[in-house]
Design an enzyme around this catalytic site. Structure first.
Site, PDB file in Angstrom:
ATOM      1  N   LYS A  91      -8.723  -1.877   5.920  1.00 46.43           N
ATOM      2  CA  LYS A  91      -8.800  -2.413   4.583  1.00 46.43           C
ATOM      3  C   LYS A  91      -7.900  -3.503   4.373  1.00 46.43           C
ATOM      4  CE  LYS A  91      -9.040   1.886   2.932  1.00 46.43           C
ATOM      5  NZ  LYS A  91      -8.974   3.263   2.316  1.00 46.43           N
ATOM      6  N   HIS A  94       0.738  -1.079  -0.127  1.00 49.02           N
ATOM      7  CA  HIS A  94       0.028  -0.080  -0.131  1.00 49.02           C
ATOM      8  C   HIS A  94       0.915   1.167   0.077  1.00 49.02           C
ATOM      9  CE1 HIS A  94      -3.537   2.467   0.791  1.00 49.02           C
ATOM     10  NE2 HIS A  94      -2.792   3.072   1.326  1.00 49.02           N
ATOM     11  N   ARG A 120     -14.316  12.344   5.573  1.00 54.38           N
ATOM     12  CA  ARG A 120     -13.131  13.299   6.124  1.00 54.38           C
ATOM     13  C   ARG A 120     -12.705  14.148   4.900  1.00 54.38           C
ATOM     14  NH1 ARG A 120      -9.483   8.523   6.854  1.00 54.38           N
ATOM     15  NH2 ARG A 120      -7.930  10.225   7.113  1.00 54.38           N
ATOM     16  N   ASP A 161     -15.166   2.543   6.881  1.00 51.63           N
ATOM     17  CA  ASP A 161     -13.872   3.501   6.047  1.00 51.63           C
ATOM     18  C   ASP A 161     -14.543   4.085   4.922  1.00 51.63           C
ATOM     19  OD1 ASP A 161     -11.376   4.348   6.028  1.00 51.63           O
ATOM     20  OD2 ASP A 161     -11.547   3.235   3.938  1.00 51.63           O
ATOM     21  N   SER A 171      -7.752   3.578   8.585  1.00 56.14           N
ATOM     22  CA  SER A 171      -8.354   3.513   7.483  1.00 56.14           C
ATOM     23  C   SER A 171      -7.642   2.632   6.453  1.00 56.14           C
ATOM     24  CB  SER A 171      -8.428   4.994   6.944  1.00 56.14           C
ATOM     25  OG  SER A 171      -8.589   4.640   5.138  1.00 56.14           O
TER      26      SER A 171
HETATM   27  N1  URA Z   1      -5.678   6.230   2.019  1.00 54.77           N
HETATM   28  C1  URA Z   1      -6.699   5.777   2.826  1.00 54.77           C
HETATM   29  O1  URA Z   1      -7.058   4.521   2.189  1.00 54.77           O
HETATM   30  N2  URA Z   1      -7.163   6.219   3.842  1.00 54.77           N
HETATM   31  C2  URA Z   1      -6.682   7.556   4.340  1.00 54.77           C
HETATM   32  O2  URA Z   1      -7.140   7.969   5.353  1.00 54.77           O
HETATM   33  C3  URA Z   1      -5.549   8.054   3.622  1.00 54.77           C
HETATM   34  C4  URA Z   1      -5.109   7.441   2.452  1.00 54.77           C
END
Ligand code: URA
Length: 426
Positions: A191, A86, A172, A165, A187
């Site tokens: 995932k 990620h 957000r 999320d 967040s």
């Molecule tokens: N990427 C995400 O998935 N969540 C965040 O809060 C920031 C970047």
């Protein structure tokens, strides 16, 4: 079932600098997901979290509550180990494209559940959608079958994964509460943990084109995420990498696909190759695979074979021509010298204004729009040589894109570029 609380009580507790109990966290995340806590209440709570922070145990519990809001995937039935990557997002960051097939070619399955871009950073799905025929949406059985057959999948995260999320991130985004370390960490990790990968490498970007502009904040974010992953049984490491300068030589959906294919063909910009190999090394180590050299898999064409199979499995034609922008504009160097600065934020904003990115989630993107830069910091330029080529279908966009680049680069006499990988967190 979580104990019943009251949204105002939870907001006040955090507003006044207190810590939230496990039961308050479980309740508020669940009630928000089900629509029982109003958007304005969650927005106040997100702002209180941004201003007051959360301790480690609060972040762990918040992450668990977000995971529990949806389904968890399970890859344990696959014949090979899994690893994922990620990136916290940057300009010209196309690394997922060569990385996923490369790691698969080394014997590790890569389930890359990705998103679309928002603002000046591009989204992996937007990039791949520049390939004619390619589709991002896969069912869970299709995802599993492709992971077993091809070894690599890059697709849209299904609606069932951490729905709390999805709702919270959209909120957000419009309430100035993205930049809170507890919220970013929970967040991303909710995932990734729900996705069920066995190993994970995080590419935490630092610099003008990233969420985190200071090394200290990036280190704290990386530490928080590595701890969350490790506690959940995912072998997690993080690299802190520079995003003061954009990656490679282009930013824009189709342009980045073309550059990724160059890397898979054994060429491509050295920084893109360096980061791809560094992240591949972390993923292989996390998956327990030793004795395979990813550089060889780039050189011998096996990563390219996996790329072609991965694109074709999702309806794409790996041989189709990529879309070309209707208009281009070239910016030339006013003097000879060495490029001493190329600002990631300026380039990202220019690409966005050319149509490569979106302002609202529902906006379309132009597959061929973007920016190419013909020199990277440390490289010599001669007077009058092209410095940038801007691509778009709508020439009216050039003026604002050029304004974004203004002040975003400098030509001087000498420059030694900073390292790309700044730190490693385990
Ligand atoms: N990427 C995400 O998935 N969540 C965040 O809060 C920031 C970047």
């Amino acid at each position: 079932m979580a104990e019943r609380h009251d949204a105002v009580e939870v907001i006040r507790a955090k507003r006044d600098g207190g810590r939230l109990s496990d039961s308050q966290i479980d309740w508020v995340v669940d009630a928000y997901t089900r629509g029982l806590v109003a958007e304005e209440q969650m927005s106040a709570l997100a702002m209180a979290i941004l201003l007051r922070g959360m301790d480690r145990l609060e972040i762990v519990r918040w992450t668990s509550a977000m995971i529990a809001s949806g389904e968890r995937m399970d890859f344990s039935g696959l014949s090979r180990p899994t690893a994922d990557k990620h990136s916290t997002g940057g300009v010209g960051d196309k690394i997922t494209l060569p990385l996923a097939p490369l790691v698969a070619a080394c014997g590790v399955a890569v389930p890359q559940l990705s998103g679309r871009g928002l603002g000046h950073t591009g989204g992996t799905l937007d990039k791949l959608e520049a390939i004619p025929g390619w589709r991002a949406e896969l069912s869970n059985p299709e995802l599993m079958a492709q992971l077993e057959d091809v070894g690599a999948v890059i697709c849209a995260a299904g609606a069932g994964l951490a729905p709390a999320d999805k709702k919270l991130y959209a909120l957000r985004d419009v309430t100035g509460t993205v930049e809170a370390i507890p919220l970013i960490a929970s967040s991303i990790m909710s995932k990734k943990i729900a996705e069920g990968t066995g190993a994970l490498v995080l590419d935490v970007k630092v610099g003008s084109g990233a969420f985190m502009t200071s090394l200290e904040d990036a280190r704290e974010l990386a530490r928080t995420m590595v701890d969350l992953g490790t506690d959940a049984g995912v072998r997690t490491t993080a690299l802190l990498t520079d995003m003061g300068t954009p990656l490679g030589r282009c930013a824009g959906n189709g342009l980045e696909v073309a550059e990724s294919v160059e890397v898979l063909a054994g060429g491509g910009p050295p920084d893109v190759v360096e980061l791809t190999l560094a992240l591949a090394g972390e993923m292989l180590a996390g998956a327990g695979v030793t004795g395979v050299d990813p550089a060889e898999k780039l050189a011998d064409g096996s990563a390219m074979d996996t790329w072609r199979a991965m694109i074709a499995a999702q309806g794409g034609d790996p041989d189709a021509a990529l879309p070309k922008a209707r208009e281009t504009e070239v910016l030339t160097a006013p003097r000879a010298g060495v490029l001493t600065r190329l600002d990631a934020m300026a380039v990202g904003l220019a690409g966005w204004r050319l149509g490569a990115g979106r302002a609202r989630r529902e906006d379309p993107v132009q597959p061929a729009a973007g920016v190419e830069w013909h020199a990277r910091p440390g490289e010599r330029v001669s007077a009058g040589q092209p410095l940038f080529t801007l691509h778009t279908d709508e020439p009216a966009r050039f003026e604002r894109a050029l304004a974004a680049l203004d002040g975003g680069w400098e030509i001087g006499d000498s420059h030694t570029p900073a390292p790309l990988v700044l730190d490693r967190i385990i």
